[in-house]
Design an enzyme around this catalytic site. Structure first.
Site, mmCIF file in Angstrom:
data_model
loop_
_atom_site.group_PDB
_atom_site.id
_atom_site.type_symbol
_atom_site.label_atom_id
_atom_site.label_comp_id
_atom_site.label_asym_id
_atom_site.label_seq_id
_atom_site.Cartn_x
_atom_site.Cartn_y
_atom_site.Cartn_z
ATOM 1 N N GLU A 96 0.835 -1.209 0.000
ATOM 2 C CA GLU A 96 0.000 0.000 0.000
ATOM 3 C C GLU A 96 0.867 1.256 0.000
ATOM 4 O O GLU A 96 0.612 2.209 -0.732
ATOM 5 C CB GLU A 96 -0.942 0.003 1.203
ATOM 6 C CG GLU A 96 -1.755 1.266 1.373
ATOM 7 C CD GLU A 96 -2.698 1.573 0.217
ATOM 8 O OE1 GLU A 96 -3.167 2.720 0.160
ATOM 9 O OE2 GLU A 96 -2.965 0.702 -0.632
ATOM 10 N N HIS A 107 2.440 1.666 -3.420
ATOM 11 C CA HIS A 107 1.429 2.106 -4.387
ATOM 12 C C HIS A 107 1.239 3.621 -4.297
ATOM 13 O O HIS A 107 1.223 4.312 -5.318
ATOM 14 C CB HIS A 107 0.103 1.381 -4.127
ATOM 15 C CG HIS A 107 -1.040 1.879 -4.951
ATOM 16 N ND1 HIS A 107 -1.108 1.730 -6.317
ATOM 17 C CD2 HIS A 107 -2.169 2.537 -4.593
ATOM 18 C CE1 HIS A 107 -2.228 2.275 -6.764
ATOM 19 N NE2 HIS A 107 -2.884 2.774 -5.740
ATOM 20 N N HIS A 162 -12.293 4.646 -8.840
ATOM 21 C CA HIS A 162 -10.843 4.869 -8.777
ATOM 22 C C HIS A 162 -10.146 4.100 -9.917
ATOM 23 O O HIS A 162 -9.299 4.647 -10.608
ATOM 24 C CB HIS A 162 -10.337 4.417 -7.401
ATOM 25 C CG HIS A 162 -8.907 4.702 -7.103
ATOM 26 N ND1 HIS A 162 -8.327 5.937 -7.254
ATOM 27 C CD2 HIS A 162 -7.925 3.896 -6.622
ATOM 28 C CE1 HIS A 162 -7.062 5.882 -6.889
ATOM 29 N NE2 HIS A 162 -6.785 4.647 -6.510
#
Length: 183
Positions: free
Chosen positions: A84, A87, A149
């Site tokens: 995460e 990213h 998204h």
């Protein structure tokens, strides 16, 4: 007005003589954006979408790995947190490249509407994508937000693809009549 045009032409000529061309930067931006999307899918697939519970930081810090107690006390694994965190970091880097690609399109292709506006479309969609990324975390992976998204990411990717393909086709040294079958 003439001075600005002369400065713009000088800048264009100076940069275009370098080893890295606009087409290379635009191509790198496209690839980087695709990698961000793949990393986002991987993050989701390993259940790490909320492994950084706040936004834009991660556990209140920019680099959670410098504080081992964060990793030790998290319900998520170090791999999930890293996915995460990476990213987000890579997305920020891609965002800077998208901005640079849009600016470069206006500098190097001032008369090419398709190149300028495809790159600009990616830039216009970027703040929407950032807000959706934040909402993905703050709204606990609400499916419509996560889906939107991804959808905006695809639109950004397609805009960049149009930019790259157009610049390569416009700048190719190949006889275009052979490509398009013109007489």
């Amino acid at each position: 007005m003439a001075q600005n045009s002369a400065n713009s032409n000088y800048l264009r000529k100076t940069i275009s003589e370098g080893p890295v061309k606009f087409e290379h930067i635009a191509g790198l931006t496209l690839v980087l954006t695709y990698i961000v999307m793949l990393l986002g899918a991987y993050t989701s697939a390993i259940g790490a979408g909320l492994s950084c519970p706040d936004w834009p930081s991660c556990y209140g810090t920019w680099v959670p790995f410098f504080q081992p107690d964060i990793i030790a006390n998290s319900p998520y694994s170090a791999l999930q947190i890293f996915a995460e965190w990476a990213h987000r970091g890579l997305a920020m880097t891609a965002g800077l490249f998208i901005a640079g690609t849009a600016v470069g399109a206006w500098i190097f292709y001032p008369d090419d509407t398709l190149v300028k506006w495809s790159a600009t479309t990616a830039l216009i969609l970027l703040p929407i994508q950032v807000v959706l990324g934040r909402l993905t975390v703050t709204e606990n992976l609400e499916p419509i937000i996560v889906t939107t998204h991804l959808g905006v990411a695809i639109l950004i990717l397609l805009s960049l693809l149009m930019t790259v393909l157009t610049t390569y086709l416009r700048d190719t040294r190949v006889d275009k009549s052979k490509i398009w079958g013109e007489a």
